[in-house]
Design a protein around this motif. Structure first.
Motif, PDB file in Angstrom:
ATOM      1  N   CYS A   6      97.907  50.115 119.727  1.00  0.00           N
ATOM      2  CA  CYS A   6      98.782  49.867 118.701  1.00  0.00           C
ATOM      3  C   CYS A   6      98.459  50.184 117.319  1.00  0.00           C
ATOM      4  CB  CYS A   6      98.647  48.193 118.364  1.00  0.00           C
ATOM      5  SG  CYS A   6      99.733  47.316 119.659  1.00  0.00           S
ATOM      6  N   ASP A   7      99.649  50.512 116.443  1.00  0.00           N
ATOM      7  CA  ASP A   7      99.237  50.897 115.059  1.00  0.00           C
ATOM      8  C   ASP A   7      98.984  49.713 114.053  1.00  0.00           C
ATOM      9  OD1 ASP A   7      99.673  53.665 115.684  1.00  0.00           O
ATOM     10  OD2 ASP A   7     102.045  53.467 115.296  1.00  0.00           O
ATOM     11  N   LEU A   8      97.851  50.246 113.425  1.00  0.00           N
ATOM     12  CA  LEU A   8      97.583  49.296 112.134  1.00  0.00           C
ATOM     13  C   LEU A   8      97.599  49.848 110.877  1.00  0.00           C
ATOM     14  CD1 LEU A   8      95.569  46.504 112.016  1.00  0.00           C
ATOM     15  CD2 LEU A   8      93.790  47.826 111.727  1.00  0.00           C
ATOM     16  N   LYS A   9      98.196  48.832 110.052  1.00  0.00           N
ATOM     17  CA  LYS A   9      98.510  49.270 108.816  1.00  0.00           C
ATOM     18  C   LYS A   9      98.140  48.248 107.611  1.00  0.00           C
ATOM     19  CE  LYS A   9     103.082  51.117 109.923  1.00  0.00           C
ATOM     20  NZ  LYS A   9     104.705  51.318 109.636  1.00  0.00           N
ATOM     21  N   LEU A  10      97.805  48.693 106.402  1.00  0.00           N
ATOM     22  CA  LEU A  10      97.406  47.657 105.313  1.00  0.00           C
ATOM     23  C   LEU A  10      98.633  46.794 104.707  1.00  0.00           C
ATOM     24  CD1 LEU A  10      95.243  50.212 103.176  1.00  0.00           C
ATOM     25  CD2 LEU A  10      94.625  47.900 104.305  1.00  0.00           C
ATOM     26  N   THR A  11     100.110  47.204 104.883  1.00  0.00           N
ATOM     27  CA  THR A  11     101.183  46.730 104.265  1.00  0.00           C
ATOM     28  C   THR A  11     102.253  47.048 105.181  1.00  0.00           C
ATOM     29  OG1 THR A  11     101.760  48.204 102.623  1.00  0.00           O
ATOM     30  CG2 THR A  11     100.312  46.417 102.064  1.00  0.00           C
ATOM     31  N   GLU A  12     103.229  46.142 105.032  1.00  0.00           N
ATOM     32  CA  GLU A  12     104.381  46.674 105.735  1.00  0.00           C
ATOM     33  C   GLU A  12     105.119  47.906 105.482  1.00  0.00           C
ATOM     34  OE1 GLU A  12     105.919  45.483 108.508  1.00  0.00           O
ATOM     35  OE2 GLU A  12     104.987  43.682 108.820  1.00  0.00           O
ATOM     36  N   THR A  20      95.749  54.063 114.596  1.00  0.00           N
ATOM     37  CA  THR A  20      95.798  53.495 115.905  1.00  0.00           C
ATOM     38  C   THR A  20      94.506  52.885 116.492  1.00  0.00           C
ATOM     39  OG1 THR A  20      97.468  55.168 116.456  1.00  0.00           O
ATOM     40  CG2 THR A  20      96.501  54.029 118.392  1.00  0.00           C
ATOM     41  N   ILE A  21      94.590  51.702 116.906  1.00  0.00           N
ATOM     42  CA  ILE A  21      93.587  51.053 117.356  1.00  0.00           C
ATOM     43  C   ILE A  21      93.730  50.749 118.879  1.00  0.00           C
ATOM     44  CG2 ILE A  21      92.580  49.971 115.139  1.00  0.00           C
ATOM     45  CD1 ILE A  21      93.823  47.429 116.221  1.00  0.00           C
ATOM     46  N   TYR A  22      92.618  50.490 119.559  1.00  0.00           N
ATOM     47  CA  TYR A  22      92.842  49.901 121.032  1.00  0.00           C
ATOM     48  C   TYR A  22      91.880  48.950 121.392  1.00  0.00           C
ATOM     49  CZ  TYR A  22      93.752  55.223 120.944  1.00  0.00           C
ATOM     50  OH  TYR A  22      94.283  56.525 120.529  1.00  0.00           O
ATOM     51  N   PHE A  23      92.570  48.279 122.451  1.00  0.00           N
ATOM     52  CA  PHE A  23      92.048  46.780 122.436  1.00  0.00           C
ATOM     53  C   PHE A  23      92.464  46.280 123.871  1.00  0.00           C
ATOM     54  CE2 PHE A  23      96.226  46.111 120.632  1.00  0.00           C
ATOM     55  CZ  PHE A  23      96.800  45.666 121.336  1.00  0.00           C
ATOM     56  N   LYS A  24      91.512  45.555 124.644  1.00  0.00           N
ATOM     57  CA  LYS A  24      91.749  44.934 125.856  1.00  0.00           C
ATOM     58  C   LYS A  24      90.712  43.757 125.862  1.00  0.00           C
ATOM     59  CE  LYS A  24      88.002  47.311 128.128  1.00  0.00           C
ATOM     60  NZ  LYS A  24      87.272  48.217 129.060  1.00  0.00           N
ATOM     61  N   GLU A  25      90.862  43.124 127.046  1.00  0.00           N
ATOM     62  CA  GLU A  25      90.067  41.766 127.166  1.00  0.00           C
ATOM     63  C   GLU A  25      88.610  42.126 127.395  1.00  0.00           C
ATOM     64  OE1 GLU A  25      89.747  37.801 130.155  1.00  0.00           O
ATOM     65  OE2 GLU A  25      91.267  39.419 130.451  1.00  0.00           O
ATOM     66  N   HIS A  26      87.738  41.479 126.916  1.00  0.00           N
ATOM     67  CA  HIS A  26      86.052  41.530 127.048  1.00  0.00           C
ATOM     68  C   HIS A  26      85.768  41.023 128.304  1.00  0.00           C
ATOM     69  CE1 HIS A  26      81.959  42.173 126.155  1.00  0.00           C
ATOM     70  NE2 HIS A  26      81.713  40.795 126.180  1.00  0.00           N
ATOM     71  N   ILE A  27      85.604  41.955 129.268  1.00  0.00           N
ATOM     72  CA  ILE A  27      85.198  41.580 130.610  1.00  0.00           C
ATOM     73  C   ILE A  27      83.894  41.926 131.141  1.00  0.00           C
ATOM     74  CG2 ILE A  27      85.833  41.490 133.162  1.00  0.00           C
ATOM     75  CD1 ILE A  27      88.704  41.923 132.219  1.00  0.00           C
ATOM     76  N   VAL A  28      82.966  41.236 131.102  1.00  0.00           N
ATOM     77  CA  VAL A  28      81.511  41.614 131.577  1.00  0.00           C
ATOM     78  C   VAL A  28      80.958  40.494 132.373  1.00  0.00           C
ATOM     79  CG1 VAL A  28      80.916  42.781 129.573  1.00  0.00           C
ATOM     80  CG2 VAL A  28      80.353  40.481 129.656  1.00  0.00           C
ATOM     81  N   ARG A  29      79.823  40.766 133.177  1.00  0.00           N
ATOM     82  CA  ARG A  29      79.193  39.580 134.143  1.00  0.00           C
ATOM     83  C   ARG A  29      78.563  38.500 133.534  1.00  0.00           C
ATOM     84  NH1 ARG A  29      75.965  43.636 138.761  1.00  0.00           N
ATOM     85  NH2 ARG A  29      78.109  44.447 139.490  1.00  0.00           N
TER      86      ARG A  29
END
Length: 263
Positions: free
Chosen positions: A13-19, A26-35
């Motif tokens: 998704c794109d990340l902006k300071l203001t509208e 562009t940042i990337y994210f997902k669920e944090h899945i570890v043992r």
């Protein structure tokens, strides 16, 4: 802007300071899945975000994901890490590195994390209550925060020494319990058996070392090697010569005293 791609199960998704900002990142994210999860990153409620710009702060990331729900905490790292965070008291804080980083966002509920994973658009970092500092304002703020007042430094040192003394006392008490001693140095003897360990003084230590030396001497083989036999013969000859010289002196003394009776 809608999500345009996925990279190894990451949402982009794109990340902006203001509208109204024309520039975005562009940042990337997902669920944090570890043992093994930690208290700071609970299972089912933690979101891993990478490629976070250096100007993004904690409140800014909370603003960006506010449509998903309540973000309880934000943790920044230079790179993704599964290690548990340990609170280490420092007199002088580490300088902030101006580089892209990773962030862990902990949501209040599992449903809010699921909602965050489905976001196609993020809110801007800035809001009416919070403005991300950039440029000269950010540099001035970082410099001011790096300067520590003498009073604050003294309080930090006193707090550190208090924690250090407390840890030292706990460690000493634990060692005494393992040795079977109480606070006054007494060793408790029970019917179950001998005490496993005791406090060694210098006197006790010297006795133990002498005993070990005697054991080593008993284990040594005497007159076994040729050099041992040769050395023992030489020592015996030297002893005989020494005794012969002493006997000569004794005879001379008896002659002088006129009490010499050879027959």
């Amino acid at each position: 802007m809608k999500t345009i791609k996925r990279v190894q199960n990451f949402h982009a998704c794109d990340l902006k300071l203001t509208e109204t900002s024309t520039a975005s990142h562009t940042i990337y994210f997902k669920e944090h899945i570890v043992r093994e999860h930690t208290k700071e990153k609970p299972q089912g409620r933690t979101l891993l975000v990478v490629n976070v710009p250096p100007y993004a702060d904690e409140n800014g990331m909370i603003n960006a994901f506010r449509d998903a729900g309540t973000v309880q905490s934000v943790q920044f790292y230079l790179k993704p890490s599964t290690a548990e965070v340990k609170d280490v008291l420092k007199f002088i804080p580490d300088p902030q590195e101006t580089t892209f980083k990773a962030a862990y966002l902990v949501f209040k509920t599992v449903a809010e994390l699921d909602k965050a994973l489905k976001l196609s658009k993020l809110c801007p970092l800035n809001s009416d209550k919070h403005q991300v500092k950039v440029g000269i304002k950010k540099w001035v703020d970082e410099y001011n925060s790096s300067v520590i007042l003498p009073k604050t430094l003294k309080e930090n040192i006193e707090l550190f020494m208090k924690q250090f003394d407390s840890e030292a006392q706990k460690q000493e008490k634990k060692e005494k319990e393992l040795e079977g001693e109480d606070d006054e140095g007494w060793v408790t003897v029970t019917k179950k058996g001998k005490v496993q360990s005791f406090a060694r003084s210098e006197k006790v230590e010297s006795k133990i070392m002498q005993k070990e030396e005697r054991k080593k001497k008993r284990k040594e083989l005497k007159n076994f090697y040729r050099f041992q036999i040769r050395e023992s013969k030489m020592k015996h000859i030297v002893a005989l010569r020494h005794k012969f010289e002493e006997d000569k002196k004794k005879i001379a003394q008896i002659k002088q005293s006129r009490r010499f009776k050879p027959f």
